[in-house]
Design a protein around this motif. Structure first.
Motif, short mmCIF file in Angstrom:
data_model
loop_
_atom_site.label_atom_id
_atom_site.label_comp_id
_atom_site.label_asym_id
_atom_site.label_seq_id
_atom_site.Cartn_x
_atom_site.Cartn_y
_atom_site.Cartn_z
N GLN A 223 32.40 -90.75 10.72
CA GLN A 223 33.21 -89.55 10.91
C GLN A 223 34.37 -89.46 9.93
OE1 GLN A 223 34.78 -90.32 15.06
NE2 GLN A 223 36.72 -89.70 14.09
N LEU A 224 34.68 -90.56 9.22
CA LEU A 224 35.88 -90.58 8.38
C LEU A 224 35.61 -91.29 7.07
CD1 LEU A 224 38.98 -90.00 8.18
CD2 LEU A 224 39.32 -92.30 9.12
N SER A 225 36.12 -90.69 6.00
CA SER A 225 36.14 -91.35 4.70
C SER A 225 37.58 -91.34 4.20
CB SER A 225 35.22 -90.64 3.70
OG SER A 225 35.19 -91.35 2.47
N ALA A 226 38.25 -92.48 4.39
CA ALA A 226 39.69 -92.55 4.13
C ALA A 226 40.05 -93.99 3.78
CB ALA A 226 40.48 -92.12 5.37
N THR A 227 40.93 -94.16 2.87
CA THR A 227 41.47 -93.21 1.91
C THR A 227 40.86 -93.55 0.56
OG1 THR A 227 43.33 -94.70 1.45
CG2 THR A 227 43.64 -93.07 3.18
N SER A 228 40.74 -92.56 -0.33
CA SER A 228 40.13 -92.84 -1.62
C SER A 228 40.53 -91.75 -2.60
CB SER A 228 38.60 -92.89 -1.48
OG SER A 228 38.00 -93.45 -2.63
N ASP A 229 40.14 -91.99 -3.87
CA ASP A 229 40.46 -91.02 -4.92
C ASP A 229 39.43 -89.88 -4.91
OD1 ASP A 229 38.54 -92.87 -5.70
OD2 ASP A 229 39.10 -92.84 -7.81
N HIS A 230 39.22 -89.31 -3.75
CA HIS A 230 38.23 -88.25 -3.58
C HIS A 230 38.61 -86.98 -4.35
CE1 HIS A 230 35.93 -90.58 -0.89
NE2 HIS A 230 36.58 -90.33 0.24
N GLU A 231 39.86 -86.86 -4.77
CA GLU A 231 40.26 -85.66 -5.51
C GLU A 231 39.48 -85.53 -6.82
OE1 GLU A 231 43.39 -88.91 -5.89
OE2 GLU A 231 42.28 -87.92 -4.26
N PHE A 232 38.94 -86.63 -7.35
CA PHE A 232 38.09 -86.57 -8.56
C PHE A 232 36.91 -85.65 -8.34
CE2 PHE A 232 34.50 -88.65 -10.96
CZ PHE A 232 34.92 -88.29 -12.23
N TRP A 233 36.47 -85.54 -7.08
CA TRP A 233 35.30 -84.74 -6.75
C TRP A 233 35.66 -83.33 -6.27
CZ3 TRP A 233 31.22 -87.11 -8.59
CH2 TRP A 233 31.19 -88.51 -8.65
N GLY A 234 36.95 -82.97 -6.32
CA GLY A 234 37.33 -81.65 -5.84
C GLY A 234 36.98 -81.49 -4.37
N PRO A 235 36.30 -80.40 -3.98
CA PRO A 235 35.95 -80.19 -2.57
C PRO A 235 34.65 -80.86 -2.15
CG PRO A 235 35.34 -78.26 -3.86
CD PRO A 235 36.00 -79.23 -4.82
N THR A 236 34.04 -81.66 -3.02
CA THR A 236 32.68 -82.16 -2.78
C THR A 236 32.59 -83.10 -1.59
OG1 THR A 236 32.20 -81.96 -5.14
CG2 THR A 236 30.72 -83.33 -3.84
N ILE A 237 33.53 -84.03 -1.43
CA ILE A 237 33.41 -85.02 -0.35
C ILE A 237 33.59 -84.36 1.02
CG2 ILE A 237 34.25 -87.21 0.57
CD1 ILE A 237 32.74 -87.35 -2.14
N PRO A 238 34.59 -83.50 1.24
CA PRO A 238 34.63 -82.80 2.53
C PRO A 238 33.33 -82.02 2.81
CG PRO A 238 36.74 -82.59 1.44
CD PRO A 238 35.82 -83.23 0.45
N HIS A 239 32.78 -81.39 1.77
CA HIS A 239 31.51 -80.67 1.93
C HIS A 239 30.39 -81.63 2.31
CE1 HIS A 239 28.18 -77.97 1.24
NE2 HIS A 239 27.73 -78.72 0.24
N ALA A 240 30.31 -82.77 1.64
CA ALA A 240 29.26 -83.74 1.94
C ALA A 240 29.36 -84.25 3.36
CB ALA A 240 29.35 -84.91 0.95
N MET A 241 30.58 -84.43 3.85
CA MET A 241 30.73 -84.92 5.22
C MET A 241 30.30 -83.88 6.24
SD MET A 241 33.98 -87.45 5.24
CE MET A 241 33.27 -88.30 6.65
N ARG A 242 30.51 -82.62 5.93
CA ARG A 242 30.01 -81.56 6.82
C ARG A 242 28.48 -81.58 6.85
NH1 ARG A 242 34.46 -78.81 4.46
NH2 ARG A 242 33.13 -77.83 2.89
N LEU A 243 27.87 -81.80 5.69
CA LEU A 243 26.41 -81.90 5.64
C LEU A 243 25.90 -83.09 6.43
CD1 LEU A 243 25.70 -81.10 1.85
CD2 LEU A 243 25.41 -79.56 3.82
N LEU A 244 26.60 -84.22 6.33
CA LEU A 244 26.20 -85.40 7.09
C LEU A 244 26.28 -85.15 8.59
CD1 LEU A 244 27.91 -88.24 5.01
CD2 LEU A 244 25.44 -87.95 5.35
N ARG A 245 27.37 -84.50 9.03
CA ARG A 245 27.50 -84.24 10.47
C ARG A 245 26.41 -83.31 10.96
NH1 ARG A 245 32.93 -84.17 9.02
NH2 ARG A 245 33.12 -81.90 9.12
N ALA A 246 25.95 -82.42 10.09
CA ALA A 246 24.87 -81.49 10.46
C ALA A 246 23.48 -82.11 10.26
CB ALA A 246 24.99 -80.20 9.63
N GLU A 247 23.45 -83.37 9.80
CA GLU A 247 22.20 -84.10 9.53
C GLU A 247 21.31 -83.38 8.52
OE1 GLU A 247 20.26 -85.20 13.16
OE2 GLU A 247 21.97 -86.41 13.84
N ARG A 248 21.96 -82.76 7.54
CA ARG A 248 21.23 -82.09 6.46
C ARG A 248 21.08 -83.10 5.31
NH1 ARG A 248 24.71 -76.58 6.37
NH2 ARG A 248 23.60 -76.23 4.39
N PHE A 249 20.25 -84.11 5.59
CA PHE A 249 20.21 -85.28 4.73
C PHE A 249 19.54 -85.01 3.38
CE2 PHE A 249 20.17 -87.76 8.94
CZ PHE A 249 21.56 -87.75 8.99
#
Length: 339
Positions: A223-249
């Motif tokens: 449920q959590l990816s913290a903390t990291s230099d995720h800003e390198f990816w812009g909005p990608t990591i929050p988007h990826a986590m939404r996909l994971l929660r929806a099981e859109r593997f």
């Protein structure tokens, strides 16, 4: 003031910490004499726009404690309730860390990332326990403990950096430990798997390494990816986590492979620059600048980043289909909000 007590920290974390927490590195005026408030606020607004649930106020740079607490106050004022303000408990000794965590709580922090000082040389699990408990006892905030190779524990204490038996003891005795940032034994994923298997029903397990997140997240709930230099990816990591929660593997897998050229470039630069068991915050600040964050100068002592590494990082993003800033590199050292 937080909206939970120390004894409620684990329930709060389970409910609130769903998503990704990035890093905000303080910005300074161009004469390096003061904080650059406009630059800091710019980074906070962009983190919210990119979908992060929280941000770590990075302390591992050349900054005084009063400046750092002012920095946290600026972040909190800009973010309001939109981001979980995370205190970076990375100061020179136990006494300074206790003062810092109390100041951070007063400044509006809601979560603590616990680090261990460079001069801390424990030779027993008891010493790690005592240090951890002293910091946790000094605050009502939820604490994220951090098994990690940077501390140097693996050669004396256990290959997993902080062994599961010690984590078990900490969780039993310290109620405001609410999260495990599971990087023990990296680059092996066993630390993450062991933490999930043994402690996932009690505390939140964070998987901060995006390559592990996008793979392990298809096999176990994260449920959590913290903390990291995720800003390198812009909005990608929050988007990826939404996909994971929806099981859109399948979509997560496609995204993983899309990111791979940039991932390899980032990993290669890290190997070149992250020396002395210390994270290169100059490189992290540049990575964020490539995606629209402020950038700007850091004080000495700081690591350096040169053209070959900057070109490598930008090309990696381009090869992955992202659109990094194409501004001249000199602009990074000035920042997007010069003051």
């Amino acid at each position: 003031m937080t909206d939970y007590t120390g004894s409620e920290a684990r329930d709060w974390a389970r409910e609130r910490l769903i998503g990704a927490i990035n890093c905000t590195i303080p910005s300074f005026t161009n004469d390096l004499q003061r904080l650059n408030e406009a630059g800091i606020r710019h980074d906070v607004r962009l983190a919210i726009e990119h979908g992060f649930v929280g941000t770590l106020g990075v302390s591992e740079i050349s900054i005084t404690l009063p400046e750092y607490l002012e920095f946290l106050e600026i972040v909190k004022d800009e973010a309001g309730t939109d981001l979980v303000l995370t205190h970076h408990a990375s100061w020179s000794n136990l006494e300074e860390n206790i003062a810092a965590v109390r100041g951070a709580e007063a400044a509006g922090a809601e979560l603590v990332l616990l680090s261990y000082p460079p001069n801390f040389y424990p030779e027993s699990e008891q010493e790690i326990y005592d240090y951890t408990k002293a910091v946790c006892d000094a605050t009502n905030l939820a604490v994220m403990i951090f098994p990690m190779f940077l501390w140097g524990f693996s050669s004396r204490i256990h290959p997993s950096d902080i062994p599961a038996r010690l984590i078990r003891r900490m969780l039993d005795d310290i109620p405001n430990i609410a999260v495990i940032k599971a990087e023990g034994g990296a680059p092996s994923v066993m630390g993450t798997i062991e933490a999930h298997r043994k402690f996932g029903d009690e505390v939140v397990i964070s998987c901060p390494i995006e390559g592990d997140l996008l793979t392990l997240g298809q096999l176990m709930p994260i449920q959590l990816s913290a903390t990291s230099d995720h800003e390198f990816w812009g909005p990608t990591i929050p988007h990826a986590m939404r996909l994971l929660r929806a099981e859109r593997f399948d979509e997560v897998t496609d995204l993983y492979w899309q990111m791979h050229p940039a991932r390899k470039a980032k990993g290669a630069v890290a190997a070149q620059l992250h020396g002395g068991f210390f994270i290169d915050r100059q490189a992290w600040k540049f990575q964020g600048w490539l995606r629209g964050y402020n950038g700007g100068p850091l004080r000495l002592p700081t690591q350096r980043i040169h053209d070959p590494q900057m070109n490598q990082l930008r090309k990696g993003l381009i090869d992955s289909g992202f659109e990094p800033s194409m501004d001249p590199f000199r602009e990074f050292f000035i920042g997007r909000n010069p003051a």
